[in-house]
Design a protein around this motif. Structure first.
Motif, short mmCIF file in Angstrom:
data_model
loop_
_atom_site.label_atom_id
_atom_site.label_comp_id
_atom_site.label_asym_id
_atom_site.label_seq_id
_atom_site.Cartn_x
_atom_site.Cartn_y
_atom_site.Cartn_z
N GLU A 62 0.83 -1.21 0.00
CA GLU A 62 0.00 0.00 0.00
C GLU A 62 0.86 1.25 0.00
OE1 GLU A 62 -3.36 0.71 2.81
OE2 GLU A 62 -3.00 -1.38 3.36
N THR A 65 2.21 2.99 -3.13
CA THR A 65 1.31 3.65 -4.08
C THR A 65 0.96 5.05 -3.58
OG1 THR A 65 -0.72 2.89 -2.99
CG2 THR A 65 0.26 1.39 -4.62
N HIS A 66 0.53 5.91 -4.54
CA HIS A 66 0.14 7.27 -4.15
C HIS A 66 -1.05 7.25 -3.20
CE1 HIS A 66 2.54 9.19 -7.44
NE2 HIS A 66 2.69 10.05 -6.45
#
Ligand SMILES: *Cc1c(COP(=O)(O)O)cnc(C)c1O
Length: 408
Positions: A62, A65-66
């Protein structure tokens, strides 16, 4: 000119584990072929539960990611973890603890050490003897004590001996005390406190406007239903007790780092003029000012401790350690040793044989059995004549250690 905090020079050199290390190294050097079994330091040996590592791996992905990046989180801990703690550790035992009374941290050592900061310098500290050294040393550093003597006792601290006579649960002190450190299940004695025993302390604290600093780092090792897991199972404790917990021994997080502290909203301490001040507010201020939260990845791992698989896996590991403890108790008892603890805690507290002090017993065990334990005297004067063996190890090694001790 820069002045030093001279309280630090009162500290007796953290001498126990370095001295053990020195003796073990000297023995290993002189006996390079000996296979030494270490039942000394209280650190876990089993790997993390798969449920925990899966959750942590997911959290790492997680974070890559952005949309999944987690920057600074709430200093007190994410709500998902605080709520999981309430739902799983407290509600099932009918204990009232709210999620916002929980402060997630990097461990109980830090919390038990830091908590003294919110209390006045003139408070009288009471500790058990033997004791987990963190409670004492952090109060020495803060200046709440006088000088230390050769047995390691400091002026102004009230030491409460824990021996066979009181089943390792201290009597109420005869002089007034304000900050009372209790740890049950206990490190190093492996003893537990009953509800009736803890009730006496809670009543004392209520009557004397004192505070109990309750270290429950080993609650997960309690078996059966009669022994309280939390100080809040005792009526009145929400008025007078802070509870420390940790994932270290419960879920093998000693190297991951996560624990939490409960500060009930009812808790107060007083100004010199007698004004009651809420401790929850002060601890919150202290925690949020000096601490920036436990990593998201770690808190996701801690949350998984409470998942159904996590609970099963963690219980299996605890059962393994406790079957080691059973094996040790049985073997040593059969060999004629008098042993305590190990029933609701991963520590066995062995009476050393007559005329053998705890360091002499240490030397005997390493020389004759190549087994390392911890001399009771290292935890306090009242620990003299006792020896701590830890159940954190591989069952085969524990069995081998017991066989070797039987041949001394
Ligand atoms: C191991 C232990 C702890 C846990 O410390 P962490 O900092 O959470 O790893 C706390 N109290 C006692 C008495 C312990 O033995």
């Amino acid at each position: 000119m820069i002045f030093v905090n001279e309280n630090f020079s009162k500290l007796k050199a953290g001498y126990l584990f370095p001295e053990i290390g020195r003796r073990v190294n000297a023995f290993a050097k002189a006996n390079p072929d000996a296979s030494i079994i270490k039942l000394g330091i209280g650190d876990v040996t089993e790997p993390l539960a798969p449920a925990v590592t899966d959750a942590m791996h997911k959290a790492v992905d997680e974070m890559a990611t952005h949309q999944g990046l987690h920057g600074y989180g709430p200093e007190q801990g994410y709500a998902f973890l605080r709520e999981a703690i309430v739902e799983n550790d407290y509600k099932p035992r009918n204990i009232q603890v709210d999620a916002d009374e929980i402060f997630v941290s990097d461990g109980a050592k830090c919390d038990t050490g830091n908590m003294q900061e919110i209390f006045g310098i003139d408070n009288v500290v009471a500790v058990t003897d033997p004791v987990y050294p963190v409670y004492v040393d952090t109060n020495v550093m803060a200046g709440r004590t006088g000088e230390g003597d050769d047995s390691g006792r400091y002026e102004k601290i009230v030491y409460m001996p824990c021996t066979t006579e009181n089943n390792f649960v201290p009597e109420l002190p005869s002089e007034p005390v304000d900050m009372i450190y209790l740890c049950y299940p206990n490190n190093p004695t492996g003893a537990v406190a009953t509800k009736a025993q803890l009730k006496k302390w809670v009543d004392y604290a209520v009557e004397n406007k004192a505070i109990i600093l309750f270290d429950a780092a080993y609650e997960a090792f309690i078996r059966g239903d009669s022994i309280p897991h939390s100080i809040y199972e005792i009526e009145g404790a929400r008025q007078v007790a802070i509870e420390f917990r940790s994932f270290s021994k419960t879920a093998g997080f000693t190297g991951v780092r996560c624990g939490f502290t409960v500060v009930p909203k009812e808790l107060v301490a007083y100004t010199k003029r007698g004004l009651a001040v809420e401790l929850h507010r002060i601890w919150s201020r202290r925690h949020c000012t000096k601490f920036n939260g436990v990593s998201y990845i770690t808190q996701k791992g801690a949350e998984a401790v409470y998942s159904p698989e996590g609970k099963r896996q963690i219980q299996k590991t605890i059962d393994l350690y406790m079957s080691n403890a059973d094996m040790m108790r049985e073997a040593l008892t059969q060999q004629g040793y008098v042993v305590y603890g190990g029933e609701h805690a991963p520590y066995i507290w062995v009476h050393t044989p007559k005329g053998v002090d705890s360091w002499a017993f240490f030397d005997l065990l390493i020389n004759k059995a190549n087994v390392v334990g911890t001399p009771g005297a290292g935890f306090g004067a009242a620990g003299e004549g006792y020896f701590r063996l830890s159940a954190f190890n591989d069952p085969d090694k524990v069995k081998e250690a017991m066989d070797r001790i039987s041949k001394i």
